[in-house]
Design an enzyme around this catalytic site. Structure first.
Site, PDB file in Angstrom:
ATOM      1  N   ILE B 210      39.959  39.218  38.182  1.00 12.16           N
ATOM      2  CA  ILE B 210      40.298  40.175  39.238  1.00 12.16           C
ATOM      3  C   ILE B 210      39.008  40.559  39.947  1.00 12.16           C
ATOM      4  O   ILE B 210      38.799  40.219  41.099  1.00 12.16           O
ATOM      5  CB  ILE B 210      41.007  41.418  38.666  1.00 12.16           C
ATOM      6  CG1 ILE B 210      42.282  40.996  37.938  1.00 12.16           C
ATOM      7  CG2 ILE B 210      41.339  42.391  39.787  1.00 12.16           C
ATOM      8  CD1 ILE B 210      43.017  42.125  37.275  1.00 12.16           C
ATOM      9  N   ASP B 269      40.006  49.407  39.971  1.00 12.47           N
ATOM     10  CA  ASP B 269      40.655  49.332  38.670  1.00 12.47           C
ATOM     11  C   ASP B 269      41.069  50.738  38.314  1.00 12.47           C
ATOM     12  O   ASP B 269      40.446  51.687  38.742  1.00 12.47           O
ATOM     13  CB  ASP B 269      39.680  48.842  37.595  1.00 12.47           C
ATOM     14  CG  ASP B 269      39.638  47.327  37.514  1.00 12.47           C
ATOM     15  OD1 ASP B 269      40.722  46.719  37.514  1.00 12.47           O
ATOM     16  OD2 ASP B 269      38.543  46.768  37.444  1.00 12.47           O
TER      17      ASP B 269
END
Lengths: 505, 505
Positions: B210, B269
């Site tokens: 990611i 995140d």
């Protein structure tokens, strides 16, 4: 980074004629030497240089023969920002990391937005360095109740600093603003000529629609040019005392225009961003006093008296910190103002009031008089409580109408608002009294009909609240510039009981 | 809306070969009948139908001759979703309003995310109906501390429901997950073969990177195919007891893959999104027990013991509500694991451990043994405290290496990880002891070198914490597939004291 840092040889500009809305996009062939050498991949952020001019753009990688391996394609937004003609030599490089994004992430993670962070973010936003998804993250992080007064002050100050700031000879410079959410509330086109006709200075800059079917700039544009540069705006104000210009064209708070490009499709509004947007534009425009028109109603932008108080308080606090006088006038936001919703249709309402036509919408006139009165008293042209009579006199005598014509002429020439090629009258489905109108759904209907992009599109409302309707009696007329849009609006309007509440008598 | 509703005639598909990353884009000529009739403008959301298949895409309007007025161009992402060949007849229509966006706006304005809202949002996201800026707003609204446990449970449940859910014959189905932030921590490729070699079931699905230089799927892909369809994955697990597959290819929690396409460029995140992402994937994969590896360190994803406790608590609460057993193992996150950072370089570290080579990274081996031990005890293959010895035996005997080869063969054939064409050794600038490593900056360095897109790219670290360095002693070797990327990484590495803290002795 300077152009000298750009690695490898140049590429040949090719204006591709692709409209990506406002995000600058560059197109490079997958097999171009630069893509291979740099390892560029789709959606990389790329710095593009033409001589000393440069922009930050998003990369789309082309696999096909649309462009050659020596070419660099530009989307329309990228081409507008960079200029040039086909064949110009451009250079590209990886964008340097956008430092201010750390400050956005810190805000997302819950840390308050400080002055330094706000300044860094707004500077980068104003320079067009934020991609659309980065703007979306920033706006979301600052929406809802996530910006306190101190943060709003920091953001407002940063937004003023990032653009031009006008100075006027007049000691008192007036301004007005409506926080919106009430379709048809086009008082600016009445207030400016009334105030200017009384000899006061009101250099009004307005925005285009954000989430509504028409902004003041959109409506004014159906009467005269609004994309004035600074010298033109100054000349208009010096000769006429007032103007109605599009704020985006004069680089007042340019960051605000960048934010709007994402706020609009997301349909997001928030107190903090709204106050920063409004006051930064007013301060940059050189205003000393601003009257805020705040319609309050269940389906207006401000929905309750409590929300109105909180927003007014924020306007006062931020205005106080930045040295601009703010008066907030709460008004009835339960139903649209005037008859028309959409740029040209609202302009027709304004003209009817200025020309004292018998069918001129009385509510639009009354609202404009209340705001003009407050400004005339602030500007010292009328004593307390005397402003309204003065304003009404200026309107009745035709002096305001003469002044608007003069302003339009000075802005580049007055024109007649366009009329839509396609209309459809929508009748009430059943008998009863009209007890509520959902402004948001009504605005959505006008947008489906094409407003504000199609200036003649929108709707005319025929029945105010309280009307006793018989079946088939006209509720509204839809106006569209294309049959497709008319069909879409009609399909939406079929569920008319989600827009109008008609209580059976 | 059904295809029958699409107004006007069809358009001819033209695959334009433009890679817009993952957002589907359609291209229509400004003068096409459909643009005129519908009043489409750039960035409108458009529904595109090919027979009964349809997608929602963003419109780019073309002014030039790139496409004809009878054609409809598709970006690569749009073409992948819709299929077809040039000349196929497509139909388009205005997208119906995305109802679930109201729920996103409500969340932005501070209302908690309920079960119904979460289900509606996730369903639309999984179907690809959200544009990139809408995804960015959603992710931002759910980041930081803006999602409580109840909301995380609602989101996780919705994410499981939106995709496939696997069932296995085995009563106990094991899984592991590392919350990341620690470069090189590639234990999955060791844990899966150890556990499977002991006869337990561990059908592991992993994500791609990611925000890191390599995800487990990226690393495994340098050894064997990972984009397995469900029947293949099932066959591999039935024959070998375990697999290491890319989760995105099997439609487990498909909404998660959509979110990642925007989380990655934003570098966002958050606890809530992380727990929902991890547990939805595990539950959808049919796991009954999962061990979470949570590295804690100043520059790891989890930065403090306090943050680790909060995240572990959320994993337990959400796991409990959804009926999956969760064990969290906090581990040292102060420095990278193994030597390599980047897909292929991490694979070489894994192979060295499996093959018991003398230079195999001991820290990677120890971490893998701790996690495998926990899983062997959970799975009943070892008593409490006995798991580690069993795991070590399986590794030392070569049984785990044999098992990984068998898994790779079953997944489509084992291959040798690639090696980079361009390398550069970076020496210490001055004498002293290495007392700290900034994992985030080290990861950024590996990404600048091209990882994870370029599988051979990244870096090898030569000096663990505590090393007494002499000037010029190798700190790391950069690996890149292109000279441009090597140059970028080198430029970044020049500020080496922002990555490495070397205290002069």
């Amino acid at each position: 980074m300077t152009p000298g840092d750009a690695p490898a040889g140049g590429l040949l500009l090719r204006r591709l004629g692709i409209d990506t809305y406002q995000e600058p996009v560059v197109y490079l062939h997958r097999d171009s030497a630069i893509c291979k050498a740099e390892g560029f991949e789709a959606r990389a952020r790329i710095e593009v240089w033409r001589g000393a001019t440069h922009i930050l753009a998003t990369l789309n990688v082309v696999y096909d023969s649309l462009i050659g391996i020596q070419q660099l394609g530009l989307s329309e937004a990228a081409w507008r920002a960079l200029g040039g003609i086909d064949g110009d030599v451009l250079r590209v490089a990886h964008a340097r990391p956008l430092q201010s994004l750390s400050a956005v992430r810190a805000k997302i993670y819950g840390r308050p937005l400080g002055a330094e962070a706000a300044a860094a973010i707004v500077r980068d936003v104003a320079e067009g360095r934020y991609s659309d998804i980065e703007l979306a993250a920033l706006i979301t992080a600052c929406s809802g109740d996530r910006m306190d007064v101190a943060e709003t002050i920091a953001l407002t100050r940063a937004m003023v600093a990032a653009g031009q700031r006008l100075r006027w000879d007049s000691g008192t410079v007036l301004d007005k603003h409506c926080v919106g959410g009430l379709p048809g509330n086009r008082t600016t086109l009445l207030v400016v000529p009334i105030v200017a006709a009384c000899g006061l200075t009101i250099p009004k800059t307005s925005s285009r629609a954000i989430t509504s079917p028409a902004g003041t700039a959109d409506t004014m544009e159906t009467l005269a040019p609004v994309a004035l540069d600074l010298p033109t705006m100054r000349r208009v104000v010096e000769s006429e005392g007032g103007c109605i210009a599009w704020g985006g064209a004069v680089s007042l708070s340019p960051a605000d225009d960048m934010l709007i490009r994402v706020e609009r499709p997301l349909g997001l509004d928030s107190d903090g961003l709204m106050v920063a947007s409004v006051l930064s534009k007013k301060i940059a425009a050189g205003s000393t006093h601003v009257v805020i028109d705040m319609p309050v109603g269940r389906s207006a932008k401000v929905r309750s008296a409590q929300a109105a108080r909180a927003l007014a308080q924020r306007f006062h606090s931020v205005g106080g910190a930045l040295g601009i006088g703010v008066s907030v006038i709460a008004s009835d936001g339960s139903q649209p103002v005037g008859r028309g919703i959409g740029p040209a249709l609202e302009a027709w309402d304004v003209l009817a009031v200025l020309q004292n036509l018998p069918d001129a919408p009385a509510d639009l006139r009354q609202r404009a008089l209340a705001l003009a009165a407050s400004l005339l008293e602030l500007g010292g042209k009328a004593g307390a409580g005397q402003g309204r009579a003065l304003a009404a006199g200026v309107l009745d005598s035709g002096a305001a109408w003469t002044k608007l014509q003069a302003i339009c002429a000075a802005q580049g020439g007055m024109r007649e608002p366009p009329r839509a090629a396609h209309t459809h009258v929508l009748g009430a489905l059943h008998r009863g009294r009209l007890t509520a109108i959902d402004n948001r759904r009504l605005a959505q209907l006008a947008k489906l009909a094409g407003a504000p992009r199609a200036p003649a599109a929108g709707l005319e409302l025929h029945a105010p609240l309280g009307t006793l309707l018989r079946p088939g009696q006209p509720l509204l007329t839809l106006h569209a510039e294309s049959p497709g849009e008319l069909a879409y609006a009609l399909a939406y309007a079929e569920a008319q009981d989600t827009i109008f509440t008609i209580q059976q008598a």
